[in-house]
Design a protein around this motif. Structure first.
Motif, PDB file in Angstrom:
ATOM      1  N   ASP A 135       0.863  -1.179   0.000  1.00  0.00           N
ATOM      2  CA  ASP A 135       0.000   0.000   0.000  1.00  0.00           C
ATOM      3  C   ASP A 135       0.902   1.233   0.000  1.00  0.00           C
ATOM      4  OD1 ASP A 135      -1.489   2.246   1.522  1.00  0.00           O
ATOM      5  OD2 ASP A 135      -3.086   0.776   1.155  1.00  0.00           O
ATOM      6  N   LEU A 136       0.482   2.283  -0.680  1.00  0.00           N
ATOM      7  CA  LEU A 136       1.280   3.521  -0.721  1.00  0.00           C
ATOM      8  C   LEU A 136       1.627   4.033   0.672  1.00  0.00           C
ATOM      9  CD1 LEU A 136      -0.431   5.630  -3.541  1.00  0.00           C
ATOM     10  CD2 LEU A 136       1.868   4.683  -3.555  1.00  0.00           C
ATOM     11  N   GLU A 137       0.745   3.812   1.629  1.00  0.00           N
ATOM     12  CA  GLU A 137       0.956   4.340   2.979  1.00  0.00           C
ATOM     13  C   GLU A 137       1.697   3.369   3.897  1.00  0.00           C
ATOM     14  OE1 GLU A 137      -2.778   5.776   4.455  1.00  0.00           O
ATOM     15  OE2 GLU A 137      -3.077   7.056   2.697  1.00  0.00           O
ATOM     16  N   ASN A 138       2.031   2.185   3.406  1.00  0.00           N
ATOM     17  CA  ASN A 138       2.709   1.196   4.244  1.00  0.00           C
ATOM     18  C   ASN A 138       4.219   1.291   4.022  1.00  0.00           C
ATOM     19  OD1 ASN A 138       3.481  -0.955   5.796  1.00  0.00           O
ATOM     20  ND2 ASN A 138       2.029  -2.391   4.902  1.00  0.00           N
ATOM     21  N   GLU A 139       4.783   2.383   4.502  1.00  0.00           N
ATOM     22  CA  GLU A 139       6.213   2.639   4.305  1.00  0.00           C
ATOM     23  C   GLU A 139       7.087   1.606   5.012  1.00  0.00           C
ATOM     24  OE1 GLU A 139       6.899   6.703   5.350  1.00  0.00           O
ATOM     25  OE2 GLU A 139       5.494   7.446   3.834  1.00  0.00           O
ATOM     26  N   ALA A 140       6.645   1.096   6.148  1.00  0.00           N
ATOM     27  CA  ALA A 140       7.445   0.106   6.881  1.00  0.00           C
ATOM     28  C   ALA A 140       7.635  -1.148   6.035  1.00  0.00           C
ATOM     29  CB  ALA A 140       6.780  -0.239   8.210  1.00  0.00           C
ATOM     30  N   SER A 141       6.606  -1.581   5.341  1.00  0.00           N
ATOM     31  CA  SER A 141       6.725  -2.769   4.496  1.00  0.00           C
ATOM     32  C   SER A 141       7.666  -2.509   3.325  1.00  0.00           C
ATOM     33  CB  SER A 141       5.338  -3.188   3.985  1.00  0.00           C
ATOM     34  OG  SER A 141       5.406  -4.436   3.359  1.00  0.00           O
ATOM     35  N   GLY A 142       7.643  -1.311   2.787  1.00  0.00           N
ATOM     36  CA  GLY A 142       8.579  -0.952   1.724  1.00  0.00           C
ATOM     37  C   GLY A 142      10.027  -0.969   2.206  1.00  0.00           C
ATOM     38  N   ARG A 143      10.246  -0.525   3.442  1.00  0.00           N
ATOM     39  CA  ARG A 143      11.610  -0.555   3.999  1.00  0.00           C
ATOM     40  C   ARG A 143      12.089  -1.999   4.169  1.00  0.00           C
ATOM     41  NH1 ARG A 143       9.445   3.757   6.981  1.00  0.00           N
ATOM     42  NH2 ARG A 143       9.114   2.434   8.807  1.00  0.00           N
ATOM     43  N   VAL A 144      11.185  -2.893   4.551  1.00  0.00           N
ATOM     44  CA  VAL A 144      11.543  -4.314   4.646  1.00  0.00           C
ATOM     45  C   VAL A 144      12.031  -4.806   3.290  1.00  0.00           C
ATOM     46  CG1 VAL A 144      10.570  -6.646   4.890  1.00  0.00           C
ATOM     47  CG2 VAL A 144      10.020  -4.870   6.577  1.00  0.00           C
ATOM     48  N   GLU A 146      13.237  -3.164   0.745  1.00  0.00           N
ATOM     49  CA  GLU A 146      14.525  -2.571   0.362  1.00  0.00           C
ATOM     50  C   GLU A 146      15.681  -3.170   1.154  1.00  0.00           C
ATOM     51  OE1 GLU A 146      13.432   1.571   0.749  1.00  0.00           O
ATOM     52  OE2 GLU A 146      13.000   1.695  -1.413  1.00  0.00           O
ATOM     53  N   ARG A 147      15.484  -3.416   2.452  1.00  0.00           N
ATOM     54  CA  ARG A 147      16.547  -4.030   3.260  1.00  0.00           C
ATOM     55  C   ARG A 147      16.841  -5.458   2.805  1.00  0.00           C
ATOM     56  NH1 ARG A 147      13.969  -1.218   7.655  1.00  0.00           N
ATOM     57  NH2 ARG A 147      12.870  -3.128   8.163  1.00  0.00           N
ATOM     58  N   ALA A 148      15.844  -6.102   2.192  1.00  0.00           N
ATOM     59  CA  ALA A 148      16.036  -7.465   1.707  1.00  0.00           C
ATOM     60  C   ALA A 148      16.574  -7.498   0.275  1.00  0.00           C
ATOM     61  CB  ALA A 148      14.722  -8.240   1.790  1.00  0.00           C
ATOM     62  N   GLY A 149      16.898  -6.332  -0.289  1.00  0.00           N
ATOM     63  CA  GLY A 149      17.526  -6.285  -1.605  1.00  0.00           C
ATOM     64  C   GLY A 149      16.608  -5.928  -2.760  1.00  0.00           C
ATOM     65  N   PHE A 150      15.344  -5.672  -2.490  1.00  0.00           N
ATOM     66  CA  PHE A 150      14.414  -5.263  -3.529  1.00  0.00           C
ATOM     67  C   PHE A 150      14.593  -3.774  -3.815  1.00  0.00           C
ATOM     68  CE2 PHE A 150      12.727  -9.174  -2.092  1.00  0.00           C
ATOM     69  CZ  PHE A 150      11.847  -9.665  -3.038  1.00  0.00           C
ATOM     70  N   VAL A 151      14.270  -3.372  -5.042  1.00  0.00           N
ATOM     71  CA  VAL A 151      14.368  -1.980  -5.472  1.00  0.00           C
ATOM     72  C   VAL A 151      12.966  -1.481  -5.781  1.00  0.00           C
ATOM     73  CG1 VAL A 151      15.289  -0.443  -7.263  1.00  0.00           C
ATOM     74  CG2 VAL A 151      16.677  -2.347  -6.400  1.00  0.00           C
ATOM     75  N   ARG A 152      12.672  -0.284  -5.317  1.00  0.00           N
ATOM     76  CA  ARG A 152      11.371   0.319  -5.623  1.00  0.00           C
ATOM     77  C   ARG A 152      11.271   0.512  -7.134  1.00  0.00           C
ATOM     78  NH1 ARG A 152       7.875   4.856  -2.807  1.00  0.00           N
ATOM     79  NH2 ARG A 152       6.758   5.622  -4.642  1.00  0.00           N
ATOM     80  N   GLU A 153      10.255  -0.103  -7.721  1.00  0.00           N
ATOM     81  CA  GLU A 153      10.080  -0.047  -9.170  1.00  0.00           C
ATOM     82  C   GLU A 153       9.148   1.086  -9.575  1.00  0.00           C
ATOM     83  OE1 GLU A 153       9.656  -3.478 -12.399  1.00  0.00           O
ATOM     84  OE2 GLU A 153       7.897  -3.331 -11.101  1.00  0.00           O
ATOM     85  N   GLY A 154       8.138   1.341  -8.790  1.00  0.00           N
ATOM     86  CA  GLY A 154       7.208   2.409  -9.117  1.00  0.00           C
ATOM     87  C   GLY A 154       5.818   2.125  -8.598  1.00  0.00           C
ATOM     88  N   ILE A 155       4.925   3.050  -8.898  1.00  0.00           N
ATOM     89  CA  ILE A 155       3.540   2.971  -8.443  1.00  0.00           C
ATOM     90  C   ILE A 155       2.683   2.404  -9.571  1.00  0.00           C
ATOM     91  CG2 ILE A 155       1.530   4.326  -7.721  1.00  0.00           C
ATOM     92  CD1 ILE A 155       3.573   6.293  -6.445  1.00  0.00           C
ATOM     93  N   ASP A 169      -3.914   2.330  -5.280  1.00  0.00           N
ATOM     94  CA  ASP A 169      -2.609   2.447  -5.912  1.00  0.00           C
ATOM     95  C   ASP A 169      -1.598   1.771  -4.988  1.00  0.00           C
ATOM     96  OD1 ASP A 169      -3.924   4.042  -7.744  1.00  0.00           O
ATOM     97  OD2 ASP A 169      -3.104   5.919  -6.978  1.00  0.00           O
ATOM     98  N   VAL A 170      -0.626   1.071  -5.572  1.00  0.00           N
ATOM     99  CA  VAL A 170       0.358   0.352  -4.768  1.00  0.00           C
ATOM    100  C   VAL A 170       1.760   0.634  -5.282  1.00  0.00           C
ATOM    101  CG1 VAL A 170      -1.295  -1.495  -4.231  1.00  0.00           C
ATOM    102  CG2 VAL A 170       0.288  -1.767  -6.147  1.00  0.00           C
ATOM    103  N   VAL A 171       2.746   0.408  -4.418  1.00  0.00           N
ATOM    104  CA  VAL A 171       4.148   0.554  -4.782  1.00  0.00           C
ATOM    105  C   VAL A 171       4.709  -0.847  -5.022  1.00  0.00           C
ATOM    106  CG1 VAL A 171       6.419   1.402  -4.095  1.00  0.00           C
ATOM    107  CG2 VAL A 171       4.352   2.577  -3.293  1.00  0.00           C
ATOM    108  N   PHE A 172       5.352  -1.044  -6.169  1.00  0.00           N
ATOM    109  CA  PHE A 172       5.993  -2.320  -6.484  1.00  0.00           C
ATOM    110  C   PHE A 172       7.478  -2.245  -6.161  1.00  0.00           C
ATOM    111  CE2 PHE A 172       2.397  -4.246  -8.296  1.00  0.00           C
ATOM    112  CZ  PHE A 172       2.719  -5.569  -8.564  1.00  0.00           C
TER     113      PHE A 172
END
Length: 181
Positions: A135-144, A146-155, A169-172
């Motif tokens: 979810d766009l607002e779930n920044e903590a999950s996005g940080r997980v 990224e720390r595991a080696g994933f790269v933010r691809e976009g919305i 809308d979601v962040v991949f």
């Protein structure tokens, strides 16, 4: 069960193991958390019957090649910390999803669990694209991610629907197998 035997993965700090019927009580307790209800499309209100159904369904994930679901537990106490699943592979792609009980957050549990399941996936499948979305607002999950080696691809606009049927809308986040892309 399917062609894979049920698998247990651990790094000594977290363990990923198959679901057990006795996990339903801990799933019920965790899913009373407002953040899980906000970001995971679980029934509301979430009942003990919902938890039993969740565990039974996740146990059946090992009967086909479509999904691999794990309980995230403390290796010493076997206390349930959360859930993580691999959806696929579907062709060259797999997608991951996870949630944590409130008491497990902020300790690196989700990052460790995601790394374990990613390493196992790379070692046991031909998957090239590994992804997850938040979810766009779930920044903590996005940080997980990224720390595991994933790269933010976009919305991705209107990728999912919330429980009321409204577009979300979601962040991949993506990780591509080395040497593949």
């Amino acid at each position: 069960m399917g062609s894979d035997p049920e698998v247990t993965l651990t790094d000594g700090v977290v363990t990923l193991r198959p679901w057990r019927p006795g996990d339903a009580g801990a799933v019920f307790a965790a899913c009373q958390d407002p953040l899980i209800a906000r970001f995971i499309p679980i029934p509301q209100p979430y009942t003990e019957a919902d938890a039993r159904t969740f565990v039974a369904t996740r146990r059946r994930d090992w009967e086909t090649e479509d999904e691999r679901s794990f309980a995230i537990v403390d290796p010493a106490s076997d206390d349930l910390l959360g859930a993580i699943a691999r959806h696929g592979p579907l062709g060259h792609r797999v997608t991951f999803g996870y949630w944590l009980a409130p008491r497990a957050r902020g300790r690196g549990v989700a990052t460790r669990a995601l790394r374990l399941v990613v390493d196992w996936t790379l070692a046991t499948t031909g998957a090239i694209r590994l992804d997850l979305w938040t979810d766009l607002e779930n920044e903590a999950s996005g940080r997980v991610a990224e720390r595991a080696g994933f790269v933010r691809e976009g919305i991705r606009r209107a990728w999912d629907l919330d429980r009321e049927g409204r577009a979300l809308d979601v962040v991949f986040y993506v990780l591509v197998r080395r040497g593949a892309g």
